[in-house]
Write a protein that holds these residues in place. Structure first.
Motif, PDB file in Angstrom:
ATOM      1  N   ARG A  89       0.832  -1.212   0.000  1.00 33.01           N
ATOM      2  CA  ARG A  89       0.000   0.000   0.000  1.00 33.01           C
ATOM      3  C   ARG A  89       0.862   1.257   0.000  1.00 33.01           C
ATOM      4  NH1 ARG A  89      -3.411   3.003   3.376  1.00 33.01           N
ATOM      5  NH2 ARG A  89      -2.798   1.978   5.289  1.00 33.01           N
ATOM      6  N   GLN A  93       1.742   4.679  -3.081  1.00 35.54           N
ATOM      7  CA  GLN A  93       1.453   6.084  -2.775  1.00 35.54           C
ATOM      8  C   GLN A  93       2.559   6.989  -3.320  1.00 35.54           C
ATOM      9  OE1 GLN A  93      -1.569   6.518  -1.330  1.00 35.54           O
ATOM     10  NE2 GLN A  93      -1.634   4.283  -1.364  1.00 35.54           N
ATOM     11  N   THR A 124      -2.568  11.979   5.934  1.00 43.28           N
ATOM     12  CA  THR A 124      -2.580  11.123   7.126  1.00 43.28           C
ATOM     13  C   THR A 124      -3.950  10.501   7.337  1.00 43.28           C
ATOM     14  OG1 THR A 124      -3.042  12.966   8.640  1.00 43.28           O
ATOM     15  CG2 THR A 124      -0.727  12.369   8.277  1.00 43.28           C
ATOM     16  N   ARG A 125      -4.997  11.255   7.037  1.00 43.73           N
ATOM     17  CA  ARG A 125      -6.346  10.677   7.163  1.00 43.73           C
ATOM     18  C   ARG A 125      -6.503   9.504   6.204  1.00 43.73           C
ATOM     19  NH1 ARG A 125     -10.038  13.762  10.023  1.00 43.73           N
ATOM     20  NH2 ARG A 125      -9.273  15.827  10.579  1.00 43.73           N
ATOM     21  N   ARG A 126      -6.059   9.694   4.979  1.00 36.52           N
ATOM     22  CA  ARG A 126      -6.199   8.652   3.955  1.00 36.52           C
ATOM     23  C   ARG A 126      -5.326   7.430   4.261  1.00 36.52           C
ATOM     24  NH1 ARG A 126      -3.350   8.237  -0.868  1.00 36.52           N
ATOM     25  NH2 ARG A 126      -2.643  10.384  -0.676  1.00 36.52           N
ATOM     26  N   PHE A 129      -5.545   7.107   9.330  1.00 32.28           N
ATOM     27  CA  PHE A 129      -6.798   7.082  10.078  1.00 32.28           C
ATOM     28  C   PHE A 129      -7.793   6.099   9.479  1.00 32.28           C
ATOM     29  CE2 PHE A 129      -5.309  11.379  11.366  1.00 32.28           C
ATOM     30  CZ  PHE A 129      -5.272  11.153  12.724  1.00 32.28           C
ATOM     31  N   ASP A 130      -7.761   5.909   8.181  1.00 31.16           N
ATOM     32  CA  ASP A 130      -8.696   4.996   7.524  1.00 31.16           C
ATOM     33  C   ASP A 130      -8.242   3.536   7.584  1.00 31.16           C
ATOM     34  OD1 ASP A 130     -10.262   7.166   6.936  1.00 31.16           O
ATOM     35  OD2 ASP A 130      -9.652   7.307   4.837  1.00 31.16           O
ATOM     36  N   ASP A 131      -7.095   3.278   8.214  1.00 29.30           N
ATOM     37  CA  ASP A 131      -6.569   1.919   8.327  1.00 29.30           C
ATOM     38  C   ASP A 131      -6.705   1.460   9.776  1.00 29.30           C
ATOM     39  OD1 ASP A 131      -5.030  -0.411   8.542  1.00 29.30           O
ATOM     40  OD2 ASP A 131      -3.488   0.302   7.154  1.00 29.30           O
ATOM     41  N   SER A 132      -7.592   0.501  10.015  1.00 22.22           N
ATOM     42  CA  SER A 132      -7.854   0.048  11.387  1.00 22.22           C
ATOM     43  C   SER A 132      -6.654  -0.673  12.011  1.00 22.22           C
ATOM     44  CB  SER A 132      -9.078  -0.868  11.405  1.00 22.22           C
ATOM     45  OG  SER A 132      -8.833  -2.014  10.600  1.00 22.22           O
TER      46      SER A 132
END
Length: 162
Positions: A89, A93, A124-126, A129-132
Motif C-alpha cells: 500500500r 502512494q 494522514t487521514r487517507r 486514520f482509515d486503516d484500522s
C-alpha cells in the motif's frame, strides 16, 4: 549477489555522481573500452546491483513544501500478510518517497511529501486514520534538507577498520 571488482565499483561511483554520464567518459576514467563499460553496466542491472537510474527533484519546485519522517506502529504486526499488505500500500502512494520496515519501537519509517500542512493532514487521514491496523503514527517535520541522496559508498569494506 555478484562480486564487484575495482572497475565495477568505479563505474558505480561515477554513475552515482551523474547517471547521464556516457560510456565513453566512464571508459576514459576507469581504463576500459566503452563496450566493456556497457557490458558491465548491463550485467550490474541484471544482477540487481543497479536498481534504477533516477532524477532527484527539488520538492519545493513542484509545490511540495512539506517533508515528514513518519514512524508507524501497526496494531497487528506479527502476521506476514499484514506487513506485506502495508508495504504494498505504501509503495503505491506517490507521496511516500521511501518506506522502511524497521526494528524498534515502530514497525515502519516513511519519508513523505505534501504540498502544505492541510495536504499533509488529508494524507494522514487517507493513509493512517482509515486503516484500522494503524495503532499510532508520529510525524517529524523536515525544516531543511542538508543532504538528500541515495548514494552508497562503493569502496570495498576494509576488515582492518572494524
Amino acid at each position: 549477489m555478484a562480486e564487484l571488482d575495482k572497475f565495477d565499483r568505479r563505474i558505480l561511483a561515477l554513475l552515482q555522481m551523474d547517471a547521464r554520464i556516457s560510456s565513453e567518459l566512464i571508459a576514459a576514467e576507469v581504463g576500459l573500452s566503452a563496450t566493456a563499460v556497457q557490458r558491465r553496466i548491463k550485467k550490474l542491472r541484471e544482477d540487481g546491483v543497479i536498481l534504477a537510474q533516477v532524477v532527484v527533484l527539488e520538492p519545493r519546485a513542484l509545490g511540495r513544501g512539506v517533508t515528514a519522517l513518519v514512524e508507524v506502529t501497526l496494531a497487528e504486526a506479527s502476521r506476514e500478510a499484514v506487513i506485506d499488505g502495508f508495504k504494498r500500500r505504501m509503495a503505491e502512494q506517490a507521496e511516500v518517497q521511501q518506506c522502511y520496515y524497521v526494528a524498534g519501537e515502530s514497525d515502519f519509517v516513511l519519508i513523505v511529501t505534501a504540498v502544505d500542512m492541510a495536504d499533509y493532514e488529508l494524507l494522514t487521514r487517507r493513509l493512517f486514520f482509515d486503516d484500522s491496523n494503524i495503532k499510532k503514527f508520529r510525524s517529524t517535520f523536515v525544516l531543511e534538507a542538508s543532504k538528500r541522496s541515495l548514494s552508497l559508498p562503493v569502496d570495498p569494506i576494509d576488515i582492518d577498520r572494524r
